[in-house]
Scaffold this motif. Structure first.
Motif, short mmCIF file in Angstrom:
data_model
loop_
_atom_site.label_atom_id
_atom_site.label_comp_id
_atom_site.label_asym_id
_atom_site.label_seq_id
_atom_site.Cartn_x
_atom_site.Cartn_y
_atom_site.Cartn_z
N UNK A 23 0.83 -1.21 0.00
CA UNK A 23 0.00 0.00 0.00
C UNK A 23 0.86 1.26 0.00
N UNK A 24 0.42 2.23 -0.77
CA UNK A 24 1.09 3.54 -0.79
C UNK A 24 0.10 4.56 -0.24
N UNK A 25 0.52 5.29 0.79
CA UNK A 25 -0.40 6.29 1.37
C UNK A 25 -0.38 7.56 0.51
N UNK A 26 -1.57 8.05 0.16
CA UNK A 26 -1.66 9.29 -0.61
C UNK A 26 -2.02 10.40 0.38
N UNK A 27 -1.04 11.18 0.79
CA UNK A 27 -1.33 12.14 1.87
C UNK A 27 -2.39 13.18 1.44
N UNK A 28 -2.07 13.94 0.40
CA UNK A 28 -3.07 14.87 -0.14
C UNK A 28 -3.71 14.12 -1.30
N UNK A 29 -4.86 13.54 -1.01
CA UNK A 29 -5.35 12.49 -1.90
C UNK A 29 -6.38 12.93 -2.94
N UNK A 56 -3.36 16.86 9.15
CA UNK A 56 -4.31 17.78 9.80
C UNK A 56 -3.94 19.25 9.59
N UNK A 57 -2.64 19.53 9.66
CA UNK A 57 -2.17 20.90 9.49
C UNK A 57 -2.53 21.43 8.08
N UNK A 58 -2.18 20.60 7.07
CA UNK A 58 -2.47 20.99 5.68
C UNK A 58 -3.96 21.16 5.46
N UNK A 59 -4.71 20.25 6.04
CA UNK A 59 -6.17 20.27 5.85
C UNK A 59 -6.79 21.52 6.48
N UNK A 74 -12.46 30.51 7.14
CA UNK A 74 -11.73 30.41 8.41
C UNK A 74 -12.59 29.83 9.54
N UNK A 75 -13.91 30.10 9.54
CA UNK A 75 -14.77 29.58 10.61
C UNK A 75 -14.83 28.06 10.57
N UNK A 76 -14.97 27.52 9.38
CA UNK A 76 -15.02 26.06 9.22
C UNK A 76 -13.70 25.44 9.65
N UNK A 77 -12.61 26.11 9.33
CA UNK A 77 -11.28 25.58 9.69
C UNK A 77 -11.14 25.45 11.20
N UNK A 78 -11.74 26.40 11.92
CA UNK A 78 -11.64 26.39 13.39
C UNK A 78 -12.34 25.17 13.98
N UNK A 79 -13.32 24.65 13.26
CA UNK A 79 -14.10 23.52 13.78
C UNK A 79 -13.50 22.16 13.37
N UNK A 80 -12.44 22.20 12.58
CA UNK A 80 -11.95 20.94 12.00
C UNK A 80 -11.46 19.94 13.06
N UNK A 81 -10.78 20.44 14.07
CA UNK A 81 -10.27 19.53 15.12
C UNK A 81 -11.43 18.85 15.84
N UNK A 82 -12.49 19.62 16.11
CA UNK A 82 -13.66 19.04 16.79
C UNK A 82 -14.34 18.01 15.88
N UNK A 87 -11.30 25.48 -5.50
CA UNK A 87 -10.98 24.08 -5.22
C UNK A 87 -10.60 23.90 -3.75
N UNK A 88 -10.62 22.64 -3.34
CA UNK A 88 -10.27 22.28 -1.96
C UNK A 88 -9.56 20.93 -2.01
N UNK A 89 -8.30 20.92 -1.55
CA UNK A 89 -7.59 19.64 -1.48
C UNK A 89 -7.97 18.94 -0.18
N UNK A 90 -8.16 17.64 -0.25
CA UNK A 90 -8.38 16.84 0.95
C UNK A 90 -7.08 16.15 1.31
N UNK A 91 -6.72 16.23 2.58
CA UNK A 91 -5.46 15.63 3.01
C UNK A 91 -5.62 14.98 4.37
#
Ligand SMILES: Cc1cc2nc3c(=O)[nH]c(=O)nc-3n(C[C@H](O)[C@H](O)[C@H](O)COP(=O)(O)OP(=O)(O)OC[C@H]3O[C@@H](n4cnc5c(N)ncnc54)[C@H](O)[C@@H]3O)c2cc1C
Length: 494
Positions: free
Chosen positions: A83-89, A106-109, A118-126, A99-103
């Motif tokens: 298996x090869x992990x695709x970090x930014x997949x 966590x930092x990149x995402x 920015x508001x959505x980004x603040x909720x990402x950890x939760x 566009x929006x890259x999914x990764x």
């Protein structure tokens, strides 16, 4: 001297292979019959000249599930597939051109989300914390067990788990509780299609897919994802499983609430102590067993199940390398309307979301002379007893034109292509009304109360695959094969 137990597995998809490996390792002499010329089922390789494609699963999550099938029989998975992990997949492209890259980083995402909102980004950890919780809940209570009768639901821990898995909230509502930007919600809502369902009706439980992609990661198998099926086949053979391809089971013979033997198209007869049906149980159980011998699954009951989403797929061999990411999604303008068209009206979306997988971006050896584009649009499952009326070539042309409008011009570079539509899905794999993932999860009933893993009518017949527990998608069906085999092995120990 004790005679050796025997098992017959009907169908060589991932679930059937997974069950056969475990059964044979436990000392049960296992034969696997597959109607097609090669095992793998929906996961197989298609070749067009020098271009090689994976049909079926392009997005691999939960690699440990595939690896553990081999580890449990004391084989080293590295000897079978890598298996090869695709970090930014995934690159998600929206109709306004943004566009929006999914990764899985966590930092990149978080940075990516902040670029859009920015508001959505603040909720990402939760969000990550909550989807991890949903995954662990399912992993503990649903994924590693069979459901063989109603009694299996009657346990307090299970009832508690079901209640806390957010069954009453839709996936769309769940995503809206964290994110505000419509584009971000759209991209996360697409996870509903991984279980062949609509985000507006599928329960929020499936937010767990977010944990798999963003927490655990998205993987590609070197040489193509079909290497997983080939690896399973190699291990099964090494252990002594007898695999017979081009051998289609057409009838079962039962007596005293047991399946005694099956007959194949070529006139063969196979007896066994225990049977595992990996072919879609909603098409093959009614086909193989006459209705009077399966009162728990009458034809009427079969017809009440809602099939998962299907797909129209074009495998396009291009002479050029395009500006594409390994997984690239071009969103339509109105996803709500698209899901409504598919599930309510049984039609294709007018401006559909188009998914393109180009595995040559990670593994150029898959197509040394240009890209291998796997292009998919969601399709309605087939209507009951209605055959296809669509012209495939004009549908393919329309798809290229839609991609062109979304900024991807490929048509003039296509040197060969192959189309697969819902009708072919039904004809080739006997998939229930062309469904990709068996039963849909649009209703709570269909999510938690799928058809059981064991026949209620014939005690030695078990079911493994997308239409039963724990559900569709490649890791889930592999688990279903493992769970069923384990159940059989434990029953024989008693
Ligand atoms: C286009 C497409 C895209 C997909 N994308 C993804 C993805 O990105 N990620 C993911 O995880 N999953 C994906 N899936 C879903 C995944 O492919 C399936 O969930 C999984 O492969 C199903 O495995 P299975 O063993 O349950 O069934 P199948 O693969 O259908 O295997 C059943 C086998 O039984 C055989 N059979 C049936 N009846 C008989 C009979 N009477 N006699 C003998 N043999 C019989 C069939 O020929 C078939 O080989 C996708 C599927 C498709 C089609």
């Amino acid at each position: 001297m004790k005679t050796q137990r025997t098992a017959l597995v009907i169908g060589g998809g991932l679930a059937g292979l997974s069950a056969a490996i475990r059964l044979q390792f436990a000392g049960i002499q296992t034969t696997l019959l597959e109607k097609n010329h090669e095992v793998g089922g929906k996961l197989h390789e298609v070749t067009l000249g020098t271009h090689r494609f994976d049909f079926g699963p392009n997005t691999i999550t939960m690699p440990h599930v595939f690896q553990s099938v081999l580890e449990k029989v004391h084989e080293n998975p590295d000897d079978y597939f890598e298996f090869i992990k695709l970090e930014t997949h995934t690159k998600n492209v929206f109709s306004d051109g943004s566009h929006l890259f999914f990764s899985s980083n966590q930092q990149l995402m978080t940075e990516e989300l902040a670029r859009l909102d920015p508001q959505s980004a603040k909720k990402y950890a939760a969000y990550l914390k909550e989807v991890k919780k949903l995954y662990h809940l399912s992993n503990k209570h649903f994924l590693h067990r069979t459901f063989s009768s109603w009694k299996d639901y009657l346990s307090l821990p299970l009832a508690k788990a079901m209640a806390s898995a957010r069954p009453l909230q839709s996936l769309d509502q769940f995503h809206r509780s964290f994110f505000k930007d419509e584009r971000i919600i759209r991209a996360f809502n697409r996870y509903a299609t991984y279980i062949g369902s609509s985000p507006y009706t599928a329960p929020a439980t499936f937010g767990l897919i977010g944990h798999l992609e963003m927490g655990d990661g998205v993987y590609y198998t070197k040489g193509g994802n079909h290497q997983i099926a080939l690896g399973f086949k190699k291990a099964a053979k090494k252990l002594g499983v007898r695999i017979v391809c081009n051998e289609e089971v057409v009838k079962g013979y039962s007596s005293n609430n047991k399946l005694d033997s099956v007959e194949t198209k070529s006139g063969g007869h196979y007896k066994a102590d225990v049977f595992v049906l990996n072919g879609d149980l909603l098409t093959q159980y009614p086909r193989l067993i006459q209705e009077s011998d399966r009162p728990s699954m009458s034809n009427k009951k079969v017809n009440q199940f809602e099939p998962s989403i299907s797909a129209f797929v074009t495998l396009a061999a291009s002479s050029k390398r395009h500006d594409l990411h390994h997984h690239h999604v071009f969103f339509g303008d109105d996803p709500r309307e698209e899901f409504q068209d598919i599930f309510q009206y049984g039609t294709y979306g007018k401006d559909p979301t188009i998914y393109v997988c180009t595995s040559s971006k990670t593994d150029p050896s898959m197509s040394p002379d240009g890209d291998n584009l796997f292009i998919l649009v969601n399709a309605p499952p087939l209507k009951k007893e209605v055959q296809r009326s669509m012209d495939l070539k004009s549908m393919e042309q329309k798809l290229y034109q839609q991609l062109d409008k979304k900024g991807l011009s490929i048509q003039s570079n296509i040197v060969a292509s192959k189309i697969v539509d819902p009708q072919m899905m039904q004809d080739h794999y006997y998939a229930f009304r062309g469904a990709l993932y068996g039963v849909a999860s649009n209703k709570r009933k269909d999510t938690f109360l799928r058809p059981f893993n064991r026949s209620q009518d014939l005690g030695n017949l078990y079911f493994a695959g997308g239409s039963t527990h724990p559900g569709g998608g490649s890791p889930m069906v592999v688990l279903s094969g493992q769970n069923v085999a384990e159940k059989i092995v434990q029953a024989y120990k008693q």
